[in-house]
Write an enzyme that holds these catalytic residues in place. Structure first.
Site, PDB file in Angstrom:
ATOM      1  CB  SER A 444      -0.978   0.009   1.181  1.00 36.33           C
ATOM      2  OG  SER A 444      -0.487  -0.689   2.269  1.00 36.33           O
ATOM      3  CG  HIS A 465      -3.254  -0.681  -3.440  1.00 34.37           C
ATOM      4  ND1 HIS A 465      -3.608   0.629  -3.267  1.00 34.37           N
ATOM      5  CD2 HIS A 465      -3.217  -1.214  -2.191  1.00 34.37           C
ATOM      6  CE1 HIS A 465      -3.771   0.884  -1.989  1.00 34.37           C
ATOM      7  NE2 HIS A 465      -3.551  -0.214  -1.327  1.00 34.37           N
ATOM      8  CD  GLU A 477      -4.392   3.333  -6.198  1.00 36.72           C
ATOM      9  OE1 GLU A 477      -4.389   2.822  -5.069  1.00 36.72           O
ATOM     10  OE2 GLU A 477      -4.154   4.522  -6.380  1.00 36.72           O
ATOM     11  CG  ASN A 515      -3.794   4.206   0.499  1.00 41.41           C
ATOM     12  OD1 ASN A 515      -5.002   4.170   0.734  1.00 41.41           O
ATOM     13  ND2 ASN A 515      -3.035   3.130   0.552  1.00 41.41           N
TER      14      ASN A 515
END
Ligand code: NAD
Length: 733
Positions: A444, A465, A477, A515
């Protein structure tokens, strides 16, 4: 090519078959409507035809209105989009009403021709509104089929009579889950709920429907709302039974939508006002509210992101074209922890054979047990069977032996977030894999190009991801490292398609896209607590913008220890340039006081023994006293919104995002960015770049350089351009 064809049967019953050439599912277009009307006119005009069955040439009936057409509808009429949409909708009502009244005498209700629908499978949106106007709905016993009105999910509501008809058929209370939540049902449940009239064996569908048409009497054709003395089930608004329903519904809808979804409010108005009027007037009211929603910019943006672009991404809009099918046959998953276990589950659900590896066989088995308990829960709720569970578990091999990776064409690594551990498993896996296999990491935070250094074949190394929990979160992702090749991208996209999730493809950088944007949102909320802003003001401000959870609650959910870990790693990487000391001044003491979030049953919020969230933790005020002067709601909202939106713009500026469509879809699916807005770029287009810059300037003066407007935004403000107009002109509203 025709969408609808009419064939006459020897029994006097005409068969109207809907079968869009070259498509797997029927959708309604203006052309289709014209053809359907021609078929209906022929049935009504021809004395040798007794009645008609409307069915489909496919294994489903229809997926709904062609929203691509609907999205363009308002542009099709020069000058007055509202007039265009309203008249188009009223024409549709006229056609459906023609079917419903079927040529009967307006006074005696005699002499109409029976017209029924026979649904071989899924019937959604207009695909169910059309049947609702017919005299009887037959559905094949097809457990995979879904029947209902999901329009509300894309920012619309059923506007082809579905709202008015279903309310009058079931009553407002009983119709609410289908209209307001877009709930859809399999045929057997749809029958029990009163949505359809008969469920029959698939091979008897047409015969049963035809027989009913042949036998139907005049009385069979009169809808309850066209019969004398009709009363709405459950009561109209001004009846003792109806009053609490309508009053409660308004409060419930506002509570759920916080007033930011115009479609829900418009739907409720259409139901309420329609219930006070004769049927044909109610349809007109429905059309007016529908028009209002269609021409509202938020609906256009929601349809664009949640229907058109989400669908396009799922179908491979950004896939390298010239690479052959890369569907995964056998998947390796390294690390059977929270993420690995979830990835194994969703892959096995998609029919993929999975080898699930952890450091020990016991740990691997624990990861597999996650699938077992997931299926057990499904069985308990009647959604799965023992046989399905056995089938799924048989696809997962849990082991500590890397030799089992032989024959895997894709590996997804989900071991500890530690570059050393990741490098070690990469080398071990590659030693067991065939030369063509693609290796993906679910990291991540760690840049993909750095992790790829551990790989002997960096062109076959990529980031895939997932978000947690894997089985619930639909966004994936895909991250390209500096050397990632096209086949790896195609492989990742084909895999995501197999497991039926929505992909976005981004370039490599710290935190990638989702993120990267969500952290500033959490941080801004946390910062405010440190400044003495009331924590409930912070989280409520977010919810009133349409975010599913406020930043403090979300921080509790993802855990404060993760926050501490990320903060330490980021600080180590950035040194003196680290900008978030004021965030750490809140998070670190809370964490050190044992308040690690929901999993510790203690965070910004207090929790009971079962980890149910209570109120804001009463001790928070002692650690971070409330300031005497509290900011305005709008000021808090501007900070929370801009923190994310500016980061999305920077991601575009930096080339991490290459397509704003992915930026919008990814934001909504990845972290619940106000779905009504259509995503950060759609939101910016709505307020305009000039206004956004003005807000940034104010925020920068008050709170510092993190709110400085990016050059791209200033440039757009100066040119007066919108993001869609500049970066995706074909889809500019
Ligand atoms: P976790 O601690 O639950 O699981 C990691 C697993 O890897 C453990 O079962 C551990 O035994 C196993 N493991 C460690 N070293 C190993 C080795 N050498 N060989 C085989 N197995 C080994 O962690 P997680 O939350 O599942 O996260 C895994 C990865 O996914 C991390 O890179 C994380 O950053 C990423 N990720 C996590 C989330 C999340 O929300 N938790 C979301 C997206 C991505």
């Amino acid at each position: 090519m025709s969408d609808f064809t009419l064939t006459r049967g020897d029994d006097g019953v005409a068969l109207i078959t809907w079968d869009l050439a070259g498509k797997s599912m029927n959708v309604m277009s203006f052309e289709g409507l014209r053809e359907l009307e021609a078929c209906i006119d022929e049935v009504l005009a021809d004395d040798t035809i007794k009645g008609a069955v409307i069915t489909s040439g496919k294994d489903s009936f229809a997926g709904g209105m062609d929203l691509n057409v609907l999205a363009k509808l308002r542009d099709a009429f020069d000058g007055s989009p509202a007039k265009g949409v309203f008249e188009g909708t009223m024409n549709l009502h006229a056609l459906l009403r023609k079917i419903e009244l079927a040529g009967m005498d307006p006074k005696t209700k005699a002499g109409g021709k029976p017209i029924v629908t026979a649904l071989p499978g899924t019937a959604l949106g207009i695909g169910y509104e059309l049947p609702l106007a017919t005299h009887r709905i037959f559905a094949a016993d097809n457990p995979k089929a879904r029947i209902g009105l999901p329009e509300i999910m894309v920012g619309l509501f059923p506007g082809a009579g579905g709202t008015t008809r279903l309310t009058r058929k079931l009553g407002a209370m009983a119709a609410a889950p289908y209209l307001l939540e877009g709930k859809t049902l399999a045929p057997d449940k749809a029958l029990r709920a009163g949505l359809i009239d008969e469920v029959v064996a698939p091979d008897e569908l047409l015969a049963k429907a035809r027989a009913w048409v042949r036998a139907a009497s005049d009385a069979d054709l009169v809808k309850p709302w066209d019969a004398k003395g009709y009363k709405m089930p459950g009561g109209a608004p001004y009846t003792p039974a109806g009053f609490p329903t309508f009053l409660g519904a308004a409060a419930m809808v506002h509570g759920k939508t916080k007033g930011v979804y115009p479609a829900a409010r418009a739907l409720l108005s259409a139901v309420y006002e329609g219930a006070l009027l004769p049927f044909d007037e109610a349809l007109k009211v429905e059309a007016r509210w529908f028009t209002k929603v269609v021409i509202e910019p938020t609906s256009g943006a929601m349809i664009r992101s949640l229907f058109i672009n989400k669908g396009a991404l799922e179908k491979g809009a950004v896939r390298p074209q010239d690479i052959p099918d890369q569907r995964v046959q056998k998947l390796g998953v390294l690390g059977a922890g929270m993420m690995g276990a979830g990835i194994a589950l969703v892959s096995a659900q998609a029919g993929i054979e999975v080898v699930l590896i952890d450091a020990t066989e016991e740990a691997a088995q624990r990861g597999k047990a996650y699938s077992e308990s997931f299926m057990d829960k499904g069985i308990a709720r009647g959604k799965a069977t023992e046989a399905k569970k056995a089938e799924l578990l048989a696809r997962i091999t849990a082991t500590a032996d890397y030799a089992n990776l032989a024959g895997c064409d894709l590996v997804v690594e989900a071991v500890f977030e530690d570059p050393k551990v990741k490098a070690e498993v990469t080398a071990k896996a590659e030693a067991a894999l065939g030369a063509d296999a693609i290796f993906a990491t679910n990291t991540s935070t760690l840049p993909i190009s750095g992790l790829a250094k551990a790989s002997a074949r960096p062109a076959q190394f990529i980031g895939i991801h997932f978000f947690s929990p894997v089985e619930k979160m639909n966004l994936v992702e895909i991250i390209k490292g500096a050397q990632t090749g096209d086949r790896a991208i195609a492989k990742a996209l084909d895999f995501v398609r197999q497991i039926r999730k929505t992909p976005i493809v981004v370039n490599d950088s710290r935190f990638f896209y989702a993120n990267r944007c969500i952290l500033p949102y959490l941080n801004e909320g946390i910062r405010m607590v440190g400044e003495g802003v009331a924590p409930w003001l912070v989280d409520n401000a977010a919810e009133l913008l349409g975010f599913p959870v406020g930043p403090l609650q979300l921080t509790d959910e993802v855990s404060l220890d993760l926050g501490v870990k990320i903060a330490k790693a980021t600080k180590a990487a950035m040194g003196d340039a680290y900008p978030d000391d004021d965030v750490d001044a809140v998070v670190f003491p809370l964490y050190e006081a044992g308040r690690a979030g929901r999993k510790a049953k203690a965070g910004f919020y207090a929790y009971d023994d079962k980890a149910k969230r209570l109120g804001v933790w009463p001790g928070l005020g002692a650690m971070f006293p409330l300031a005497d002067a509290q900011p305005e709601l709008a000021a808090v909202q501007n900070r929370l919104m801009m923190a994310q939106v500016l980061e999305a713009v920077r991601a575009l500026e930096d080339g991490v995002l290459t397509d704003i469509r992915e930026g919008d879809v990814g934001a909504i699916l990845g972290w619940g960015f106000a779905p009504w807005s259509g995503g950060p770029f759609s939101w910016l287009d709505r307020i305009g770049a000039a206004k956004a810059v003005e807000i940034c300037d104010r925020l920068e003066a008050a709170h510092g350089p993190r709110f400085r407007a990016p050059a791209l935004l200033r440039d757009m403000a100066a040119s007066g351009e919108g993001f869609y107009a500049r970066f995706a002109p074909a889809e500019a509203a």
